[in-house]
Design an enzyme around this catalytic site. Structure first.
Site, PDB file in Angstrom:
ATOM      1  N   GLU A 131       0.849  -1.191   0.000  1.00  0.00           N
ATOM      2  CA  GLU A 131       0.000   0.000   0.000  1.00  0.00           C
ATOM      3  C   GLU A 131       0.887   1.245   0.000  1.00  0.00           C
ATOM      4  OE1 GLU A 131      -2.844  -0.124   3.160  1.00  0.00           O
ATOM      5  OE2 GLU A 131      -3.701  -2.049   2.520  1.00  0.00           O
ATOM      6  N   GLY A 135       4.925  -0.740   2.593  1.00  0.00           N
ATOM      7  CA  GLY A 135       5.748  -1.443   1.624  1.00  0.00           C
ATOM      8  C   GLY A 135       6.478  -2.578   2.306  1.00  0.00           C
ATOM      9  N   ARG A 273      33.691  -7.777 -32.091  1.00  0.00           N
ATOM     10  CA  ARG A 273      34.206  -6.414 -32.037  1.00  0.00           C
ATOM     11  C   ARG A 273      35.731  -6.421 -32.009  1.00  0.00           C
ATOM     12  NH1 ARG A 273      33.527  -1.010 -33.110  1.00  0.00           N
ATOM     13  NH2 ARG A 273      34.357   0.303 -31.437  1.00  0.00           N
ATOM     14  N   GLY A 345      30.708  -0.941 -24.458  1.00  0.00           N
ATOM     15  CA  GLY A 345      31.166   0.440 -24.555  1.00  0.00           C
ATOM     16  C   GLY A 345      30.024   1.391 -24.856  1.00  0.00           C
ATOM     17  N   GLY A 346      30.282   2.348 -25.731  1.00  0.00           N
ATOM     18  CA  GLY A 346      29.261   3.331 -26.078  1.00  0.00           C
ATOM     19  C   GLY A 346      28.020   2.702 -26.670  1.00  0.00           C
ATOM     20  N   GLU A 369       8.988  -7.749  -4.287  1.00  0.00           N
ATOM     21  CA  GLU A 369       8.813  -8.899  -3.394  1.00  0.00           C
ATOM     22  C   GLU A 369       9.802  -8.859  -2.224  1.00  0.00           C
ATOM     23  OE1 GLU A 369       7.704 -12.771  -4.514  1.00  0.00           O
ATOM     24  OE2 GLU A 369       6.932 -12.143  -6.459  1.00  0.00           O
TER      25      GLU A 369
END
Length: 384
Positions: A131, A135, A273, A345-346, A369
């Site tokens: 509620e 919690g 990569r 990475g990016g 939970e």
């Protein structure tokens, strides 16, 4: 030692189940995962696919039309769906969470009435415990249920309700004796979406699991028949806590799945990569990262499967193991998905690649939970 290990080693049927769920998830759920996240919409494609394969609520006993799957099988289903889409994995996970109080404590008539349509894929089930002001302190709930003849009248607000508005059925915990509270003053009820006085708040705007709606549930003089009470009056809080002992393992399963998905993607990326003339996976620093990710994930998996076996047997130390599995697996999931973003990475920081979504989705497994801080309290109080 070997005998103990055999207690939770997946059997051949579990391996076959994993293969079938993975194939389904990759073919019918994964293609929509990014779109579901981007648009914040319910994954209807996943629901349809899971229902068609009878994987939406595998825990329901056979006598009520379900598959009667054991706890480990349920974990594997959730794990494999979460590997491609955590939002979609909340369909089988929350169907178990919402309906388990009925399985554990409901009368045979109540089970037949609500588990049968759940098993048939005609309805979903949600769980209403938290509620606005209750919690971690679930016993501080304010939602009231007052007896009126052959009915109970419910009033209150439930917050953070997963799949609210989509589910047809709701297990609702409400105070029936304000003096007793958690010591016999809270009872459990089944509320239907169509009951007069039931309404829902706007969907929460969340960091992750955007495909699973999270809403408040409003109960305004909701009158339900007395036979919709789950178990005896005053047993609701006990049922709620027993339920979480079992279902925290399904959160661990979600954590395993999203971590595995991130690890799998990162493994493929570092092999392809190239930097400085060779795959980045050839660099020792990267190898150490991926090794740690895999090691911790496998440790989390073994702990989760052990907890699932204890759930199936109803072992006395389930409370500890359920909390430990949820806590450790979710911490690992956050670490693994964060490292997966780092390995890309990016690119990992963009929505063009799935690890960004996986990292956001993983975070909730440390919170719902019961936060992982609460899990550590539970473990400390229930040391085996």
């Amino acid at each position: 030692m070997n005998q103990a290990f055999d207690l939770f080693r997946p059997a051949e049927e579990h391996d076959l189940l994993r293969e079938s769920v993975r194939a389904l998830a990759e073919a019918k759920i994964a293609p929509f995962a990014a779109e579901v996240d981007e648009e914040g919409r319910f994954p209807r494609e996943a629901l349809d696919a899971l229902v068609a394969s009878d994987l939406h609520a595998v825990h329901v006993p056979e006598e009520f039309g379900g598959a009667g799957a054991d706890a480990l099988a349920t974990v594997i289903v959730i794990e494999e769906v979460a590997r491609v889409c955590v939002s979609s994995s909340l369909i089988p996970a929350v169907n178990k969470l919402g309906s388990l109080p009925v399985v554990l404590s409901g009368s045979k008539e109540l089970k037949a009435k609500y588990l049968a349509p759940l098993a048939a894929g005609e309805a979903m089930f949600s769980y209403c415990l938290s509620e606005p002001d209750a919690g971690s302190d679930a016993g501080g709930m304010k939602t009231r249920a007052v007896r009126d003849g052959d009915s109970w009248v419910l009033n209150g607000v439930k917050r953070w309700i997963t799949n609210a508005g989509v589910s047809e059925f709701y297990t609702v915990m409400a105070v029936t004796d304000p003096e007793k509270r958690t010591r016999g003053g809270i009872s459990a009820f089944v509320v239907e979406k169509s009951d007069e006085g039931v309404s829902f708040g706007a969907p929460e705007k969340k960091l992750g699991i955007k495909g699973s709606p999270t809403r408040e549930v409003y109960l305004d003089n909701v009158r339900i028949p007395a036979d919709r009470m789950i178990g005896d009056e005053g047993t609701g809080f006990t049922t709620a806590m027993k339920t979480l002992d079992h279902t925290r393992i399904t959160i661990a399963a979600q954590a395993l799945g999203v971590a595995q998905g991130a690890l799998d993607y990162a493994k493929g990326y570092i092999r392809e990569r190239k930097q400085f003339g060779k795959p980045v996976g050839d660099f020792q620093g990267i190898q150490f990262m991926i090794a740690d990710m895999a090691m911790k994930l496998e440790a989390a998996r073994q702990l989760t499967y052990a907890a699932a076996a204890k759930s199936e047997r109803g072992d006395a130390d389930l409370t500890f193991f359920g909390a430990a599995a949820k806590c450790y697996a979710s911490d690992v999931a956050m670490e693994v998905t964060t490292d997966a973003v780092q390995l890309l990475g990016g690119y990992g920081y963009t929505r063009d690649y799935p690890v960004e979504r996986m990292m956001r989705d993983a975070k909730i497994t440390q919170i719902y939970e019961g936060t992982n801080q609460v899990q550590r309290i539970v473990m400390a109080r229930n040391l085996p």
